[in-house]
Design an enzyme around this catalytic site. Structure first.
Site, PDB file in Angstrom:
ATOM      1  N   LYS A 159       0.893  -1.169   0.000  1.00  0.00           N
ATOM      2  CA  LYS A 159       0.000   0.000   0.000  1.00  0.00           C
ATOM      3  C   LYS A 159       0.928   1.215   0.000  1.00  0.00           C
ATOM      4  O   LYS A 159       1.186   1.834   1.037  1.00  0.00           O
ATOM      5  CB  LYS A 159      -0.930  -0.041   1.215  1.00  0.00           C
ATOM      6  CG  LYS A 159      -2.127   0.874   1.083  1.00  0.00           C
ATOM      7  CD  LYS A 159      -3.183   0.557   2.111  1.00  0.00           C
ATOM      8  CE  LYS A 159      -4.186   1.692   2.247  1.00  0.00           C
ATOM      9  NZ  LYS A 159      -4.956   1.994   1.042  1.00  0.00           N
TER      10      LYS A 159
HETATM   11  N1  PMP Z   1      -7.454  -1.705  -3.401  1.00  0.00           N
HETATM   12  C1  PMP Z   1      -6.883  -0.505  -3.209  1.00  0.00           C
HETATM   13  C2  PMP Z   1      -6.077   0.095  -4.304  1.00  0.00           C
HETATM   14  C3  PMP Z   1      -7.050   0.168  -1.992  1.00  0.00           C
HETATM   15  O1  PMP Z   1      -6.497   1.369  -1.792  1.00  0.00           O
HETATM   16  C4  PMP Z   1      -7.836  -0.422  -0.974  1.00  0.00           C
HETATM   17  C5  PMP Z   1      -8.041   0.299   0.322  1.00  0.00           C
HETATM   18  N2  PMP Z   1      -7.021   0.024   1.237  1.00  0.00           N
HETATM   19  C6  PMP Z   1      -8.412  -1.674  -1.233  1.00  0.00           C
HETATM   20  C7  PMP Z   1      -8.198  -2.287  -2.456  1.00  0.00           C
HETATM   21  C8  PMP Z   1      -9.211  -2.355  -0.180  1.00  0.00           C
HETATM   22  O2  PMP Z   1      -8.357  -2.797   0.833  1.00  0.00           O
HETATM   23  P1  PMP Z   1      -8.864  -2.943   2.330  1.00  0.00           P
HETATM   24  O3  PMP Z   1     -10.096  -3.734   2.283  1.00  0.00           O
HETATM   25  O4  PMP Z   1      -7.774  -3.683   3.003  1.00  0.00           O
HETATM   26  O5  PMP Z   1      -9.088  -1.582   2.855  1.00  0.00           O
END
Ligand code: PMP
Length: 306
Positions: A159
């Protein structure tokens, strides 16, 4: 709601919000190497509880490892810092937590080897990311002209701030065109993810979501899969092509910010009956039960702030 609060955690100390400033020569600002998380804390009947704190913190440290940032804080120190920050802010409603590990000022140039590593955590009160109305009625989505970052040149399991340039441009394009969110395809034309969400369709009673080949390993997607399996629904991890998107019975996004947001229209094709689908509502209600601590089976996902 404004991203504002009383306090910020920065490099080991809780300081006033207004004092959490950085220099214009901050390395990450110029070259884009920083990693962060997005975590929610929900106001449950037993007070605020951080949802999947351990998993988010683990992903944060894994993101740092991927992009070669050596975080000086351990998993448990970072978890404790997030708990302390929430306490210090005396929030009264749901909260979004944003830990970030970045490279500070002192060296310039592409190489980040000698750049100082800094860690900060912000938290502020939030509502629904794609709107309360969106949670009920669904949102309008555009398949982006941008392909999701290639796995040959980016690392989507991190991330990392740099990965969001692609998301940001896709989101801008979608909003400009009158949609509420973008859906990005991978290099081969199969669904990758939204700009900050993972994607599900329902077809003939089966939930389908792509493997994480071209997406972040989403914690909400994982929660939804576990919840669906608990409801005895069939879940398939398989690639979804553009035509399968258009002919889905139901579709929804999942993400920490987006929670479970129904999709009612994609590129002018009405999805299902053009409203929140039946299974989508079932999953959404079950998801809110889990995050608000109303489902004992998932109580280990919550860290209560006492
Ligand atoms: N894809 C991207 C590109 C994101 O930024 C997020 C948000 N964190 C998600 C998917 C979903 O991830 P999560 O469920 O862990 O928040």
């Amino acid at each position: 709601m404004k991203a504002e609060a009383k306090k910020i955690w920065m490099d080991g100390k809780i300081i006033d919000f207004k004092d959490a400033t950085i220099h214009v020569l901050t390395h990450s600002l110029h070259y884009g190497n920083a990693v962060f998380e997005g975590t929610r804390a929900y106001k449950t009947d037993k007070g605020l509880a951080i949802y999947r704190l351990q998993d988010h913190t683990k992903r944060l440290l894994e993101s740092a490892k991927i992009t070669l940032i050596d975080c000086p804080y351990s998993q448990s120190e970072l978890e404790q810092a997030q708990i302390e920050l929430i306490k210090a802010n005396e929030f009264s409603t749901n909260v979004y937590l944003r830990p970030i590990i970045f490279l500070g000022d002192g060296t310039m140039g592409v190489s980040h080897k000698n750049a100082p590593v800094r860690t900060a955590i912000a938290a502020w009160e939030v509502g629904a990311y794609l709107g309360e109305e969106g949670l009920k009625k669904g949102i309008k989505v555009k398949i982006s002209s941008f392909a999701r970052n290639s796995v040959k040149s980016s690392m989507g399991k991190a991330k990392a701030s740099a990965n969001y340039l692609n998301s940001q441009l896709a989101k801008y394009e979608a909003l400009e065109a009158g949609y509420e969110e973008a859906l990005m395809l991978d290099e081969e034309g199969f669904v990758a993810e939204g700009t900050g969400e993972c994607f599900f369709i329902v077809k003939n009673g089966v939930l389908i979501t792509p493997p994480n080949d071209f997406s972040l390993k989403s914690i909400t997607q994982d929660s939804v899969i576990k919840i669906a399996e608990g409801l005895n629904l069939e879940v398939k991890r398989q690639r979804i092509s553009r035509d399968e998107v258009y002919t889905a019975d139901e579709a929804f996004f999942t993400g920490t910010a987006a929670e479970v947001t129904p999709i009612n229209n994609i590129d002018a094709r009405i999805i299902g009956r053009g409203q929140r689908g039946e299974l989508t509502k079932l999953i959404q209600d079950a998801y809110f039960d889990v995050v608000y601590g109303r489902n004992e089976k998932f109580s280990s996902f919550l860290t209560y702030i006492h």
